[in-house]
Scaffold this motif. Structure first.
Motif, short mmCIF file in Angstrom:
data_model
loop_
_atom_site.label_atom_id
_atom_site.label_comp_id
_atom_site.label_asym_id
_atom_site.label_seq_id
_atom_site.Cartn_x
_atom_site.Cartn_y
_atom_site.Cartn_z
N PRO A 22 62.32 37.94 73.17
CA PRO A 22 63.09 37.95 71.92
C PRO A 22 64.43 37.24 72.13
O PRO A 22 65.00 37.27 73.22
N GLN A 23 64.93 36.63 71.07
CA GLN A 23 66.12 35.81 71.21
C GLN A 23 67.40 36.53 70.81
O GLN A 23 68.38 36.52 71.55
N GLY A 126 55.50 38.13 69.40
CA GLY A 126 56.00 36.94 70.10
C GLY A 126 57.41 36.56 69.70
O GLY A 126 58.12 37.29 69.00
N ARG A 127 57.78 35.39 70.15
CA ARG A 127 59.12 34.86 69.92
C ARG A 127 59.38 34.62 68.43
O ARG A 127 58.44 34.31 67.69
N GLU A 128 60.63 34.70 68.04
CA GLU A 128 60.97 34.53 66.64
C GLU A 128 60.51 33.18 66.09
O GLU A 128 60.07 33.09 64.95
N ARG A 129 60.61 32.14 66.90
CA ARG A 129 60.34 30.79 66.38
C ARG A 129 58.87 30.40 66.45
O ARG A 129 58.38 29.71 65.56
N ALA A 151 51.12 30.25 50.88
CA ALA A 151 52.14 29.28 50.50
C ALA A 151 53.49 29.61 51.14
O ALA A 151 54.38 28.77 51.19
N PHE A 152 53.62 30.85 51.65
CA PHE A 152 54.87 31.23 52.32
C PHE A 152 54.55 32.28 53.37
O PHE A 152 54.90 33.45 53.25
N ALA A 153 53.86 31.85 54.41
CA ALA A 153 53.41 32.75 55.48
C ALA A 153 54.49 32.88 56.53
O ALA A 153 54.37 32.41 57.66
N SER A 154 55.59 33.52 56.15
CA SER A 154 56.73 33.61 57.05
C SER A 154 57.23 35.05 57.14
O SER A 154 57.88 35.55 56.22
N LEU A 155 56.89 35.72 58.25
CA LEU A 155 57.39 37.07 58.51
C LEU A 155 58.32 37.02 59.71
O LEU A 155 58.00 36.37 60.72
N ASN A 156 59.48 37.68 59.63
CA ASN A 156 60.29 37.77 60.83
C ASN A 156 59.78 38.91 61.69
O ASN A 156 58.95 39.72 61.27
N ILE A 157 60.28 38.98 62.90
CA ILE A 157 59.72 39.92 63.88
C ILE A 157 59.90 41.37 63.44
O ILE A 157 59.01 42.21 63.63
#
Length: 273
Positions: A22-23, A126-129, A151-157
């Motif tokens: 993790p960052q 996994g890693r955030e990026r 269309a917006f498959a973006s989840l943060n950790i």
């Protein structure tokens, strides 16, 4: 405040959450907060970028201090999962078809059943990026992925951990009488046992020139580990397999009853799991 021992024992019911490299401390803190909301407390970090402990993590945890205080740090993912029997890897990317892919609901039910059977479980994030590598996913038993808007498959950790933690708690509120895991008389193998099997097989194959051409060796090892970890072994099954593989070094093809070429002094072929 970390809470009393009895309170911590109650909180301990559930899978270990493992964050790989993790960052940001803030993200770790939000993960801890999400875990605490749904009764999880055991957090493990593999090579956190900014080190540990982290005041930014504690601040972002919003009083989930019992999670922060109990957090453990590991140098390798193998060490972080060594004592676990069953592990999920979370991923949003399509992977090769070696691993079964489950929804969060199915994954939580599986984790609940294995917990009821006395197994130690974990979930890899996994890693955030860019998430987990294929090599890291290969160390897991199954994959869990989230049904999100393509269309917006973006989840943060923290969101990903929150979803799995919620499904874990919800699974405990349902009637699992028909799906409850029946404990085997044999002890389930830990990841440490499985990694020992990986290393033994890979060493033997490497000595025989199996990994050719050299440039394909990492992918060949990745595929091999994925196949060997496809099912959950017991300790005895791992021991049997290691005993079988050990005979490859002990006996020649043309003289199967010939002299023993012992690797470690184990004469009975029972393995050293």
């Amino acid at each position: 405040m970390a809470g009393t021992n009895s309170e911590r024992e109650l909180l301990a019911e559930g899978p270990v959450i493992i964050l790989v490299e993790p960052q940001l401390g803030e993200n770790i803190g939000m993960v801890a907060r999400a875990m605490a909301n749904f009764g999880l407390w055991e957090l493990r970090l593999v090579n956190p970028r900014d080190g540990w402990p982290s005041e930014k993590a504690r601040s972002a945890a919003s009083k989930a201090d019992h999670v922060i205080d109990a957090t453990q740090v590991y140098d390798t993912l193998e060490a972080a999962i060594a004592d676990l029997n069953f592990v999920y890897a979370t991923t949003a990317r399509e992977r090769d078809g070696f691993k079964p892919v489950r929804s969060p609901v199915v994954a939580a039910s599986t984790l609940r059943a294995k917990f009821s059977g006395g197994e130690r479980t974990g979930i890899l994030f996994g890693r955030e990026r860019w998430g987990l590598t294929n090599e890291e996913v290969a160390l897991a038993d199954e994959i869990v992925t989230f049904p999100v808007n393509p269309a917006f498959a973006s989840l943060n950790i923290a969101q990903a951990v929150l979803l799995m933690s919620y499904e874990w708690m919800k699974s405990g509120m349902e009637d699992l009488a028909e799906t409850r895991f029946t404990a085997s008389e044999q002890r389930p193998a830990t990841k440490d046992h499985l990694i020992g099997l990986f290393e033994q097989v890979e060493e033997a194959l490497d000595a025989r020139g199996y990994f050719r051409p050299e440039g394909k060796k990492p992918r060949m090892i990745e595929n091999l580990r994925a196949v060997l970890s496809r099912r959950a072994f017991t300790e005895q099954e791992i021991s049997v397999l290691r005993g079988v593989f050990a005979t490859f070094d002990r006996y020649s093809r043309n003289n199967p009853k010939g002299s023993v070429k012992s690797r470690s002094g184990d004469e009975d072929g029972g393995g050293d799991a």
